[in-house]
Scaffold this active site. Structure first.
Site, PDB file in Angstrom:
ATOM      1  CG  HIS A 123       2.827  -2.701  -1.993  1.00 37.94           C
ATOM      2  ND1 HIS A 123       1.952  -1.675  -2.216  1.00 37.94           N
ATOM      3  CD2 HIS A 123       4.049  -2.209  -2.306  1.00 37.94           C
ATOM      4  CE1 HIS A 123       2.594  -0.611  -2.626  1.00 37.94           C
ATOM      5  NE2 HIS A 123       3.881  -0.899  -2.697  1.00 37.94           N
ATOM      6  CG  ASP A 124      -1.630  -2.657  -1.432  1.00 37.79           C
ATOM      7  OD1 ASP A 124      -2.437  -3.069  -0.579  1.00 37.79           O
ATOM      8  OD2 ASP A 124      -0.597  -2.018  -1.140  1.00 37.79           O
ATOM      9  N   GLY A 141       3.382  -1.767  -7.317  1.00 34.02           N
ATOM     10  CA  GLY A 141       2.272  -1.789  -6.378  1.00 34.02           C
ATOM     11  C   GLY A 141       0.964  -1.317  -6.975  1.00 34.02           C
TER      12      GLY A 141
END
Length: 260
Positions: A123-124, A141
């Site tokens: 994520h991200d 992440g």
């Protein structure tokens, strides 16, 4: 949507937006909030879900999983995104997750990237353009990857780390600090391993530019200087192009610190 391009066993939500030229292989599943651009090819047994946007001319191989929920216990089904650009090759068993509201809200892959089998984008993460990820390279992440970066097979990158433009990691590197532009990193706890001079040559850097970066590398790692003194010395080096400025700016903005 032109029927000959869609295998009859594929399951595509009626709300998904696919260009008429998109090809979808057998048993692939595409969710309601997915958008896919022209001439992208989806292999068999691919799952694309979440709020995922994919650009043009991508080739996605079998068993890839794109747009699944982030592996973050704080995630509460917010409509975060995965955004993939154009002309990317995404090989077998790759996993790209959407972003989180505690991050930037999206995971991004740029253009012209070559992502080999079993790679993971958490994520991200933000990945630039023209990168190569060898098999099993994995990003935790919030990782940022610059343009023309090469990650060796089984490279693991700790959360919030940054890899600068034209940098390279060796096989099974464990990256826990930022890797500056143009540099190489190797080792289970990655350490500086010289200049990615071959990568620079292949991408049009002149002998003078490579020499400038080599002098900067020596100032940082080989002259027993503090990092502040090394940055001062680099700032005093004459140059006609901006490669040293890019290097200085990267080091100056590093929050985790650079590999030492």
């Amino acid at each position: 949507m032109t029927e000959p391009f869609i295998h009859p066993t594929a399951i595509i939500d009626s709300k998904a937006q696919l260009d008429s030229s998109v090809k979808v292989g057998a048993y692939s599943i595409i969710g309601a909030n997915v958008q896919i651009g022209a001439d992208t090819e989806i292999g068999p047994h691919v799952v694309i879900e979440g709020h995922t946007t994919i650009g043009n001319n991508n080739q996605i191989f079998q068993f890839a999983s794109l747009g699944a929920q982030p592996q973050d216990k704080k995630y509460r089904d917010e409509p975060t995104k995965l955004i993939i650009g154009n002309r990317n090759t995404i090989r077998e068993f790759t996993t790209f997750n959407t972003g989180t509201v505690t991050g930037i809200g999206e995971t991004r892959l740029g253009d012209d990237n070559w992502i080999m089998a079993y790679c993971h984008l958490a994520h991200d993460c933000v990945v630039g353009n023209h990168t190569i990820f060898a098999n099993n390279a994995s990003l935790a992440g919030h990782v940022e990857i610059g343009d023309y970066v090469v990650l060796g097979g089984y490279t693991l990158i700790f959360q919030f780390c940054r890899i600068g433009n034209y940098a390279m990691t060796a096989f099974a590197a464990g990256v826990h600090k930022d890797v500056p532009p143009y540099f190489m990193a190797s080792g289970y706890r990655a350490e500086p391993a010289g200049l990615n001079s071959e990568g620079m040559r292949r991408n049009g850097f002149t002998a003078e530019q490579i020499s400038n970066v080599k002098k900067a590398y020596k100032a940082i790692y080989m002259q027993d200087l503090s990092l502040n003194d090394a940055k001062t010395k680099i700032a005093e080096m004459p140059q006609e192009s901006n490669e040293l400025e890019i290097l200085r700016d990267f080091i100056e903005s590093s929050k985790r610190g650079i590999i030492r």
